[in-house]
Design an enzyme around this catalytic site. Structure first.
Site, short mmCIF file in Angstrom:
data_model
loop_
_atom_site.label_atom_id
_atom_site.label_comp_id
_atom_site.label_asym_id
_atom_site.label_seq_id
_atom_site.Cartn_x
_atom_site.Cartn_y
_atom_site.Cartn_z
N CYS A 10 0.87 -1.18 0.00
CA CYS A 10 0.00 0.00 0.00
C CYS A 10 0.91 1.22 0.00
O CYS A 10 2.13 1.09 0.04
CB CYS A 10 -1.01 -0.01 1.14
SG CYS A 10 -0.35 0.11 2.81
N ASN A 13 2.51 1.74 3.79
CA ASN A 13 2.94 0.52 4.49
C ASN A 13 2.82 0.73 6.00
O ASN A 13 3.68 0.32 6.77
CB ASN A 13 4.38 0.13 4.10
CG ASN A 13 4.81 -1.23 4.62
OD1 ASN A 13 5.93 -1.38 5.09
ND2 ASN A 13 3.95 -2.22 4.58
N SER A 36 5.90 -7.02 3.25
CA SER A 36 5.03 -5.87 3.02
C SER A 36 5.90 -4.66 2.74
O SER A 36 7.05 -4.60 3.18
CB SER A 36 4.11 -5.61 4.22
OG SER A 36 4.83 -5.09 5.31
N CYS A 84 -2.13 1.19 -4.13
CA CYS A 84 -0.83 1.84 -4.38
C CYS A 84 -0.78 2.44 -5.78
O CYS A 84 0.24 2.97 -6.19
CB CYS A 84 0.33 0.88 -4.12
SG CYS A 84 0.71 -0.29 -5.40
N CYS A 88 3.11 0.44 -8.50
CA CYS A 88 3.49 -0.94 -8.23
C CYS A 88 4.12 -1.56 -9.47
O CYS A 88 3.50 -1.60 -10.52
CB CYS A 88 2.28 -1.76 -7.81
SG CYS A 88 1.62 -1.25 -6.23
#
Length: 133
Positions: A10, A13, A36, A84, A88
């Site tokens: 995300c 994070n 993550s 995100c 990404c």
């Protein structure tokens, strides 16, 4: 079969991806490699996310937001994004999922609990697919 690796991403994070990683570590009991990261990691994890997870006996207090790297994506079998956007990195042959979840940033505990519970439900489903039987 090798241990599947899952990456949760995300933006910061600090909330959703940290809760998802915490659930997968706990429920996967070492059978899944958990990562993550965030595209723009926050200074620290969201204290309300920490509190919401602590209610279920999962301690995120020592976790730190981490920056998303190309290597983290390359080394993961499953990449789960949580808002995100276009930052990404995408690699062919990976399994990608985008989980549409409310952002817990700036929310109180009452608003974060349903997000936490939705993440847990999705993690249980993911585990059933990754580790059949």
């Amino acid at each position: 079969m090798s241990t599947p690796a899952v990456l949760f991403v995300c933006v910061h994070n600090a909330g959703r991806s940290q809760m998802a990683a915490g659930f997968l570590r706990e429920l996967g009991a070492g059978r899944v490699e958990v990562r993550s990261a965030g595209s723009l990691p926050a200074e620290r994890i969201n204290p309300v996310a920490v509190e919401a997870m602590a209610e279920l006996g999962i301690d995120l207090a020592a976790e730190q937001p981490k920056v998303l790297t190309t290597d983290a994506v390359r080394e993961s079998d499953v990449v789960i994004t949580m808002g995100c956007g276009d930052v990404c990195p995408v690699f062919p042959g990976k399994r990608y999922e985008d989980w549409q979840l409310d952002d817990p940033a700036g929310q109180g505990l009452e608003a974060v609990r349903p997000i936490r519970d939705e993440i847990r439900w999705r993690i249980e489903r993911l585990l059933a697919e990754l580790l059949p039987g």
